[in-house]
Write a protein that holds these residues in place. Structure first.
Motif, PDB file in Angstrom:
ATOM      1  N   ASP A   1      -7.087  -1.673   2.252  1.00 25.95           N
ATOM      2  CA  ASP A   1      -7.227  -2.799   3.033  1.00 25.95           C
ATOM      3  C   ASP A   1      -6.180  -3.178   3.136  1.00 25.95           C
ATOM      4  OD1 ASP A   1      -7.817  -6.230   2.197  1.00 25.95           O
ATOM      5  OD2 ASP A   1      -9.181  -5.588   1.582  1.00 25.95           O
ATOM      6  N   SER A   2      -6.410  -3.082   4.605  1.00 27.91           N
ATOM      7  CA  SER A   2      -5.308  -4.186   5.750  1.00 27.91           C
ATOM      8  C   SER A   2      -5.163  -5.100   5.195  1.00 27.91           C
ATOM      9  CB  SER A   2      -6.464  -3.737   7.450  1.00 27.91           C
ATOM     10  OG  SER A   2      -5.143  -4.489   8.004  1.00 27.91           O
ATOM     11  N   ASP A   3      -5.501  -6.195   5.140  1.00 25.52           N
ATOM     12  CA  ASP A   3      -5.254  -7.402   4.979  1.00 25.52           C
ATOM     13  C   ASP A   3      -4.061  -7.638   3.604  1.00 25.52           C
ATOM     14  OD1 ASP A   3      -6.485  -9.097   6.916  1.00 25.52           O
ATOM     15  OD2 ASP A   3      -8.150  -9.230   5.845  1.00 25.52           O
ATOM     16  N   LEU A   4      -4.336  -6.601   2.777  1.00 27.29           N
ATOM     17  CA  LEU A   4      -3.891  -6.735   1.514  1.00 27.29           C
ATOM     18  C   LEU A   4      -2.456  -5.857   1.812  1.00 27.29           C
ATOM     19  CD1 LEU A   4      -6.890  -5.875  -1.649  1.00 27.29           C
ATOM     20  CD2 LEU A   4      -5.641  -8.184  -1.041  1.00 27.29           C
ATOM     21  N   ALA A   5      -2.760  -5.113   2.263  1.00 22.75           N
ATOM     22  CA  ALA A   5      -1.417  -3.992   3.248  1.00 22.75           C
ATOM     23  C   ALA A   5      -0.248  -5.044   3.549  1.00 22.75           C
ATOM     24  CB  ALA A   5      -2.249  -3.151   4.036  1.00 22.75           C
ATOM     25  N   LYS A   6      -1.127  -5.864   4.309  1.00 18.02           N
ATOM     26  CA  LYS A   6       0.116  -6.831   5.632  1.00 18.02           C
ATOM     27  C   LYS A   6       0.483  -7.656   4.317  1.00 18.02           C
ATOM     28  CE  LYS A   6      -2.384  -6.521   9.881  1.00 18.02           C
ATOM     29  NZ  LYS A   6      -3.673  -7.497  10.157  1.00 18.02           N
ATOM     30  N   ASP A   7      -0.329  -8.102   3.413  1.00 18.93           N
ATOM     31  CA  ASP A   7       0.580  -9.692   2.002  1.00 18.93           C
ATOM     32  C   ASP A   7       1.512  -8.892   1.187  1.00 18.93           C
ATOM     33  OD1 ASP A   7      -1.679 -10.932   3.501  1.00 18.93           O
ATOM     34  OD2 ASP A   7      -3.231 -11.117   1.795  1.00 18.93           O
ATOM     35  N   ALA A   8       1.230  -8.167   0.923  1.00 21.64           N
ATOM     36  CA  ALA A   8       2.418  -6.971   0.354  1.00 21.64           C
ATOM     37  C   ALA A   8       3.361  -6.614   0.788  1.00 21.64           C
ATOM     38  CB  ALA A   8       1.664  -5.531  -0.441  1.00 21.64           C
ATOM     39  N   VAL A   9       3.163  -6.489   2.211  1.00 19.91           N
ATOM     40  CA  VAL A   9       4.500  -5.786   2.853  1.00 19.91           C
ATOM     41  C   VAL A   9       5.072  -7.223   3.553  1.00 19.91           C
ATOM     42  CG1 VAL A   9       5.382  -5.398   4.684  1.00 19.91           C
ATOM     43  CG2 VAL A   9       3.804  -3.931   4.082  1.00 19.91           C
ATOM     44  N   GLN A  10       4.477  -8.222   3.597  1.00 22.36           N
ATOM     45  CA  GLN A  10       4.988  -9.618   3.760  1.00 22.36           C
ATOM     46  C   GLN A  10       5.601  -9.858   2.291  1.00 22.36           C
ATOM     47  OE1 GLN A  10       3.195 -12.765   5.097  1.00 22.36           O
ATOM     48  NE2 GLN A  10       4.344 -14.259   5.322  1.00 22.36           N
ATOM     49  N   GLU A  11       5.482  -9.920   1.500  1.00 19.80           N
ATOM     50  CA  GLU A  11       6.005  -9.910   0.340  1.00 19.80           C
ATOM     51  C   GLU A  11       7.135  -9.475  -0.473  1.00 19.80           C
ATOM     52  OE1 GLU A  11       4.701 -10.561  -4.799  1.00 19.80           O
ATOM     53  OE2 GLU A  11       3.061 -10.368  -3.036  1.00 19.80           O
ATOM     54  N   ALA A  12       7.246  -7.714   0.102  1.00 18.66           N
ATOM     55  CA  ALA A  12       8.255  -6.936  -0.082  1.00 18.66           C
ATOM     56  C   ALA A  12       8.669  -7.990   0.083  1.00 18.66           C
ATOM     57  CB  ALA A  12       7.404  -5.531   0.309  1.00 18.66           C
ATOM     58  N   LEU A  13       9.297  -7.611   1.731  1.00 13.03           N
ATOM     59  CA  LEU A  13      10.530  -8.485   2.607  1.00 13.03           C
ATOM     60  C   LEU A  13      11.034 -10.003   1.985  1.00 13.03           C
ATOM     61  CD1 LEU A  13       8.831  -7.283   6.200  1.00 13.03           C
ATOM     62  CD2 LEU A  13      10.614  -6.153   4.865  1.00 13.03           C
ATOM     63  N   ILE A  14       9.941  -9.987   1.560  1.00 10.47           N
ATOM     64  CA  ILE A  14      10.347 -11.608   1.292  1.00 10.47           C
ATOM     65  C   ILE A  14      11.390 -11.104   0.426  1.00 10.47           C
ATOM     66  CG2 ILE A  14      10.111 -13.802   0.594  1.00 10.47           C
ATOM     67  CD1 ILE A  14       7.716 -13.982   2.107  1.00 10.47           C
TER      68      ILE A  14
END
Length: 185
Positions: free
Chosen positions: A38-51
């Motif tokens: 899921d593209s949106d979930l993946a983007k959210d997970a990456v953003q959280e991981a970077l934070i």
């Protein structure tokens, strides 16, 4: 080069961390997308991981292990996103009266191929094991470090994931056989 950037980022250099993030964001997204589908979930997970990576970077003891450490953070974020999505899907599947809403099977048939359907049905930890081992090409020990589990657990998850995928593909093939025979008549 990477070690220097990590050490500078550990000392609070935002530009160094920005460079690290820029260099790794596409790869992190690809890994998250493979696990979540899921593209949106993946983007959210990456953003959280970077934070989380930025927040906890000073705690990293060995800058040479940065990539494995960041993958481990990403996997945890992917697990959280998958769990959150399952809860949200359960809530969305109920209308105001509490009756279950039928899934949009048309979209599912159009959007997924046989392997993707089987992959999606796997638990997130099984998908993560497949992605980390096969897509990232990590050994059992390296995958164990990234996933935060023993190497034996990685092996058993890979075994269960492979068996589940095989069973799913076999079941789908068997369900198509009667349709093929019907078409021949």
């Amino acid at each position: 080069m990477q070690r220097d950037l990590v050490e500078r980022a550990q000392r609070g250099d935002r530009e160094a961390f920005g460079t690290i993030a820029e260099q790794s964001i596409d790869h992190l997204y690809d890994v998250a997308q493979l696990m979540l589908r899921d593209s949106d979930l993946a983007k959210d997970a990456v953003q959280e991981a970077l934070i989380v990576t930025w927040r906890d970077l000073r705690a990293l003891r060995d800058p040479d292990r940065f990539t494995a450490w960041m993958h481990r953070i990403l996997v945890r974020c992917v697990y959280r996103a998958a769990t959150h999505e399952r809860r949200q899907a359960a809530v969305r599947s109920l209308d105001v009266t509490g009756a279950a809403v039928l899934p949009d099977s048309t979209r599912a048939v159009e959007d997924r191929d046989q392997v993707d359907r089987g992959f999606r049905r796997l638990k997130p930890e099984l998908r993560a094991a497949l992605v980390v081992h096969h897509y990232l090409g990590l050994t059992y020990d390296e995958a164990a470090e990234v996933l935060g589990v023993p190497a034996g657990t990685v092996k058993s998850r890979l075994n269960r994931a492979t068996a589940a995928m095989r069973a799913e593909l076999d079941a789908e093939a068997r369900s198509r056989e009667p349709m093929a025979r019907e078409a021949i008549r």
